[in-house]
Motif scaffolding. Structure first.
Motif, short mmCIF file in Angstrom:
data_model
loop_
_atom_site.label_atom_id
_atom_site.label_comp_id
_atom_site.label_asym_id
_atom_site.label_seq_id
_atom_site.Cartn_x
_atom_site.Cartn_y
_atom_site.Cartn_z
N ALA A 185 0.83 -1.20 0.00
CA ALA A 185 0.00 0.00 0.00
C ALA A 185 0.87 1.26 0.00
N ALA A 186 1.99 1.21 0.72
CA ALA A 186 2.88 2.37 0.75
C ALA A 186 3.46 2.66 -0.62
N PHE A 187 3.69 1.62 -1.42
CA PHE A 187 4.20 1.83 -2.78
C PHE A 187 3.23 2.64 -3.63
N THR A 188 1.94 2.51 -3.38
CA THR A 188 0.96 3.28 -4.15
C THR A 188 0.95 4.75 -3.74
N VAL A 189 1.73 5.09 -2.72
CA VAL A 189 1.82 6.46 -2.24
C VAL A 189 3.17 7.09 -2.60
N ASP A 190 4.23 6.29 -2.56
CA ASP A 190 5.56 6.83 -2.83
C ASP A 190 6.50 5.67 -3.19
N PRO A 191 7.36 5.84 -4.21
CA PRO A 191 8.27 4.74 -4.60
C PRO A 191 9.32 4.42 -3.55
N ILE A 192 9.49 5.28 -2.55
CA ILE A 192 10.46 5.00 -1.50
C ILE A 192 10.14 3.70 -0.77
N ALA A 193 8.87 3.27 -0.83
CA ALA A 193 8.46 2.03 -0.17
C ALA A 193 9.19 0.82 -0.73
N ILE A 194 9.63 0.89 -1.97
CA ILE A 194 10.36 -0.23 -2.57
C ILE A 194 11.61 -0.55 -1.77
N PHE A 195 12.30 0.49 -1.34
CA PHE A 195 13.57 0.27 -0.64
C PHE A 195 13.34 -0.24 0.78
N TYR A 196 12.25 0.17 1.40
CA TYR A 196 11.94 -0.39 2.71
C TYR A 196 11.53 -1.85 2.59
N ALA A 197 10.83 -2.20 1.52
CA ALA A 197 10.47 -3.61 1.31
C ALA A 197 11.71 -4.45 1.08
N LEU A 198 12.65 -3.94 0.28
CA LEU A 198 13.89 -4.68 0.04
C LEU A 198 14.70 -4.83 1.33
N ALA A 199 14.76 -3.75 2.11
CA ALA A 199 15.52 -3.81 3.36
C ALA A 199 14.90 -4.79 4.34
N LEU A 200 13.58 -4.76 4.48
CA LEU A 200 12.91 -5.69 5.39
C LEU A 200 13.00 -7.11 4.88
N GLY A 201 12.93 -7.29 3.56
CA GLY A 201 13.08 -8.63 3.00
C GLY A 201 14.46 -9.21 3.27
N THR A 202 15.48 -8.36 3.14
CA THR A 202 16.85 -8.81 3.43
C THR A 202 17.00 -9.18 4.91
N ALA A 203 16.48 -8.33 5.79
CA ALA A 203 16.55 -8.62 7.23
C ALA A 203 15.80 -9.90 7.56
N THR A 204 14.66 -10.11 6.90
CA THR A 204 13.87 -11.33 7.13
C THR A 204 14.65 -12.56 6.72
N TRP A 205 15.37 -12.46 5.61
CA TRP A 205 16.15 -13.62 5.14
C TRP A 205 17.19 -14.02 6.17
N PHE A 206 17.91 -13.06 6.73
CA PHE A 206 18.93 -13.37 7.73
C PHE A 206 18.31 -14.01 8.98
N ILE A 207 17.21 -13.44 9.42
CA ILE A 207 16.56 -13.96 10.62
C ILE A 207 16.00 -15.36 10.37
N ALA A 208 15.30 -15.54 9.25
CA ALA A 208 14.68 -16.84 8.94
C ALA A 208 15.74 -17.89 8.64
N HIS A 209 16.83 -17.49 8.00
CA HIS A 209 17.90 -18.45 7.68
C HIS A 209 18.51 -19.02 8.94
N GLU A 210 18.70 -18.16 9.94
CA GLU A 210 19.25 -18.64 11.22
C GLU A 210 18.24 -19.51 11.96
N ARG A 211 16.96 -19.15 11.88
CA ARG A 211 15.93 -19.86 12.63
C ARG A 211 15.58 -21.21 12.01
N PHE A 212 15.50 -21.26 10.66
CA PHE A 212 14.97 -22.45 9.99
C PHE A 212 16.04 -23.32 9.34
N GLN A 213 17.30 -22.94 9.45
CA GLN A 213 18.36 -23.73 8.84
C GLN A 213 18.27 -25.19 9.29
N PRO A 214 18.35 -26.19 8.38
CA PRO A 214 18.63 -26.06 6.94
C PRO A 214 17.36 -26.07 6.07
#
Length: 381
Positions: A185-214
């Motif tokens: 929804a934030a993307f429909t307001v401003d393109p800056i939301a793309i970078f927050y989605a990428l940043a949160l996605g990256t942080a999620t990967w690190f957290i989930a990789h540690e939690r769910f490995q392998p």
């Protein structure tokens, strides 16, 4: 972030996330309207004294260009961001109408924060101290009444950050979907939301990789919950704009500041980092709550700090970003991330920091284009 209606500021804990405060929808909307009225009054007063929001004039012009494109939607090139452009086309009253909508959106956001404090069992005194830096600051009143896109974006990003912490730390699946949808929804307001989605996605990967490995499939699924809605929204808009106008992000690409890098690519990155760090000086609450997470929940700190690098990238490539934007965003993220189980001593410290931030915002206010003119318009002679 019980069944009987609670008085305002009640410290009674609401353990069930599905329960609302106040309990009835009528009472909730009554409170929101009451919170919106001062901002609506400021908008009317500023308009009567000759001030019009530049961003609202821009959205009015974009809405007119879309209408001029006719029924074949040739005006889609001027329609991004679609949500504020659509509002400008539908809401009567032109710039004043958008100011009223912005005020209502800000009131809903303030109620959301207030409701979370009641759910967490915060005392009326602590609640009052924490809310003051969010609504008793002229710079915030300016953003809340004169930038419908800005306040909508900031509110959605704050909801996404809060949901991210609940999703990754407390394993709240529903909060993960809320995060993904809020970012889309934030993307429909401003393109800056793309970078927050990428940043949160990256942080999620690190957290989930540690939690769910392998179990890598669970990691991918967790990241998809956060990122997929925004990816879908971006690709859908790109296709629609290209299909009907032959362009992609026409209004964004037309901004001469985007990807300009006038001082060079890497010097511009350093300038962007300095800009965001200086903006953080206005928000000691963000630093204080971050320290609490660092000491008690280091995993939550990964998501909590995400707005910082995402903001740096946004400033670096030339997207709209001002000290007022940073102040509201970091304050909202801090307030929505105050842990429920903080000790009495910690709550006193947080309340003191909130008061310091309030004083700082009056003595050394964060500024943005148009703020000085608006302040002169609303200040009685």
């Amino acid at each position: 972030m019980a069944s009987a209606t609670l008085p305002i500021g009640s410290p009674t804990l609401l353990p069930d996330r599905s329960r609302r405060w106040p309990a009835s929808a009528g009472a909730r909307w009554g409170l929101r309207l009451a919170l919106a009225l001062p901002l609506v009054g400021l908008g009317i007063w500023a308009q009567a004294r000759g001030f019009e929001s530049a961003s609202h004039r821009t959205f009015d012009a974009q809405a007119a260009a879309v209408r001029a494109g006719g029924s074949d939607l040739a005006g889609m090139a001027a329609a991004y961001p679609p949500t504020p452009t659509l509002l400008a086309g539908l809401v009567p009253g032109e710039t004043l109408g958008l100011s009223v909508v912005a005020s209502l959106f800000a009131a809903c956001t303030l109620h959301l924060v207030w409701e979370q404090f009641v759910r967490r069992g915060f005392s009326p005194v602590l609640t009052g101290c924490l809310l003051l830096p969010l609504f008793a600051v002229p710079a915030v009143a300016y953003a809340a009444s004169q930038s419908v896109a800005g306040i909508a974006l900031l509110s959605l990003l704050a909801v996404a950050m809060h949901g991210f912490v609940r999703f990754t730390v407390h394993r709240d699946t529903e909060a993960g979907f809320v995060t993904g949808l809020a970012l889309a929804a934030a993307f429909t307001v401003d393109p800056i939301a793309i970078f927050y989605a990428l940043a949160l996605g990256t942080a999620t990967w690190f957290i989930a990789h540690e939690r769910f490995q392998p179990e890598t499939s669970r990691t991918r699924a967790t990241v998809a919950v956060i990122v997929f809605p925004t990816v879908f929204a971006v690709l859908s808009w790109m296709f629609l704009e290209w299909r009907f106008s032959g362009t992609i992000f026409g209004t964004v690409a037309a901004d001469p500041a985007v990807l300009a890098f006038r001082a060079g690519v890497w010097p511009a990155l350093g300038t962007a980092a300095t800009t965001v760090v200086c903006a953080l000086v206005h928000v000691p609450l963000f630093v204080a709550v971050g320290l609490i997470h660092a000491l008690r929940r280091p995993m939550a700190l990964v998501g909590y700090l995400t707005p910082v690098p995402a903001s740096v990238v946004a400033v670096w490539i030339g997207l709209r970003y001002t000290p007022v934007t940073a102040y509201v965003l970091f304050t909202l993220v801090a307030l929505l991330s105050v842990p429920r189980d903080t000790s009495r001593r910690t709550r006193v410290v947080i309340a003191a920091v909130a008061i310091v931030q309030l004083v700082l915002a009056w003595v050394w206010p964060p500024t943005s284009p148009g703020f000085t003119d608006w302040l002169a318009a609303v200040t009685p002679v």
